[in-house]
Design an enzyme around this catalytic site. Structure first.
Site, short mmCIF file in Angstrom:
data_model
loop_
_atom_site.label_atom_id
_atom_site.label_comp_id
_atom_site.label_asym_id
_atom_site.label_seq_id
_atom_site.Cartn_x
_atom_site.Cartn_y
_atom_site.Cartn_z
N GLU A 261 -19.92 35.88 -18.64
CA GLU A 261 -20.18 37.05 -17.78
C GLU A 261 -19.60 38.31 -18.43
O GLU A 261 -20.23 39.37 -18.42
CB GLU A 261 -19.56 36.83 -16.41
N ASP B 239 -24.52 40.96 -11.40
CA ASP B 239 -23.64 39.82 -11.15
C ASP B 239 -22.82 40.07 -9.88
O ASP B 239 -22.70 41.21 -9.42
CB ASP B 239 -22.70 39.63 -12.36
N GLY B 240 -22.26 39.02 -9.34
CA GLY B 240 -21.37 39.12 -8.20
C GLY B 240 -19.93 39.33 -8.65
O GLY B 240 -19.66 39.58 -9.82
C1 5RP Z 1 -18.64 33.33 -11.25
C2 5RP Z 1 -18.33 34.67 -10.68
C3 5RP Z 1 -18.99 35.06 -9.41
O1 5RP Z 1 -19.67 36.25 -9.60
C4 5RP Z 1 -17.96 35.23 -8.34
O2 5RP Z 1 -17.18 34.04 -8.25
C5 5RP Z 1 -18.60 35.53 -6.99
O3 5RP Z 1 -19.25 34.40 -6.54
P1 5RP Z 1 -20.08 34.38 -5.19
O4 5RP Z 1 -21.27 35.28 -5.41
O5 5RP Z 1 -20.48 32.94 -5.02
O6 5RP Z 1 -19.21 34.87 -4.07
O7 5RP Z 1 -17.58 35.45 -11.20
O8 5RP Z 1 -17.88 33.06 -12.37
#
Ligand code: 5RP
Length: 219
Positions: free
Chosen positions: A103, A81-82
């Site tokens: 998440e 995940d990011g």
């Molecule tokens: C979504 C998240 C994303 O991982 C976080 O917002 C990062 O997003 P991006 O990869 O678009 O920068 O927590 O709920």
């Protein structure tokens, strides 16, 4: 390199960690979307996929992946995940996309959690990014009043409903000196579903896309 290229580079590096027979948890957001686009190239390594949001599920299904529920899968080998911010201990702020609760469930269920980010996300102290908190609608006022005591500015996310039917309160201008303590404190407020601090379950590996390639950090 722009931010999108750095995100794509971090996502590409994460592919190496996906081993044959894996039950894979897939996060949400623009960085993860690069990963999702590349998953067909390693389709034969994936046994099962569990998704953290309706948005990621839709993208995965378009690519022909069948999505398992966490209840069916039982456990997740690897969650990717990011994040919106990470500190050097790999404690995170997440939930910019509003998917923080699912998440957090998948990160908690995963044997290994790899976080993929561009280098702007690595910070000394968490809190410059507004901290997302998912709140049950009937508890909105109570939760907002309690959160004012944290000295941040709580602002409701406009016209936003989470995949779980709840609302998001973003707390601006926080200085999170003790992420573990603040995560526990916010979790205790009745009506809070989850808070976007991932300190109790930080990432195991951080892959940071930057101008000189992808850097790996572990705790
Ligand atoms: C979504 C998240 C994303 O991982 C976080 O917002 C990062 O997003 P991006 O990869 O678009 O920068 O927590 O709920």
């Amino acid at each position: 390199m722009n931010a999108a290229d750095k995100k794509r580079a971090a996502a590409t590096a994460a592919l190496e960690f996906i081993e044959p027979g894996v039950t894979l948890g897939v996060g949400t957001g623009s960085t993860v979307n690069f990963l999702i686009d590349m998953l067909p190239t390693i389709r034969n390594r994936i046994f099962r996929i569990v998704s953290s949001s309706k948005a990621s599920t839709a993208l995965l299904e378009e690519l022909g992946f069948e999505i398992s529920t966490l209840n069916d899968a039982g456990a997740i080998d690897l969650y990717i995940d990011g994040a919106d911010e990470s500190n050097k201990r790999l404690q995170l702020i997440k939930g910019g996309g509003g998917a923080l609760t699912r998440e957090k469930v998948l990160a908690g269920a995963a044997r290994r959690f790899i976080c993929i980010v561009d280098d702007a996300k690595l910070v000394g102290m968490l809190g410059s990014f507004p901290l997302p908190i998912e709140v049950i609608p009937m508890a909105q006022e109570l939760v907002a009043r309690r959160l004012v005591k944290l000295r941040g500015q709580p602002i409701w996310r406009n016209d936003f409903v989470t995949d779980n039917g709840n609302h998001i309160l973003d707390i601006h201008n926080l200085q999170i000196t003790n992420p573990l303590e603040m995560e526990a404190r916010i979790n205790k407020i009745p009506g809070v579903v989850s808070v976007g601090i991932f300190a109790d379950r930080p990432a195991d590996i951080l892959l940071i896309g930057g101008d000189d390639g992808v850097r790996e950090m572990r705790v």
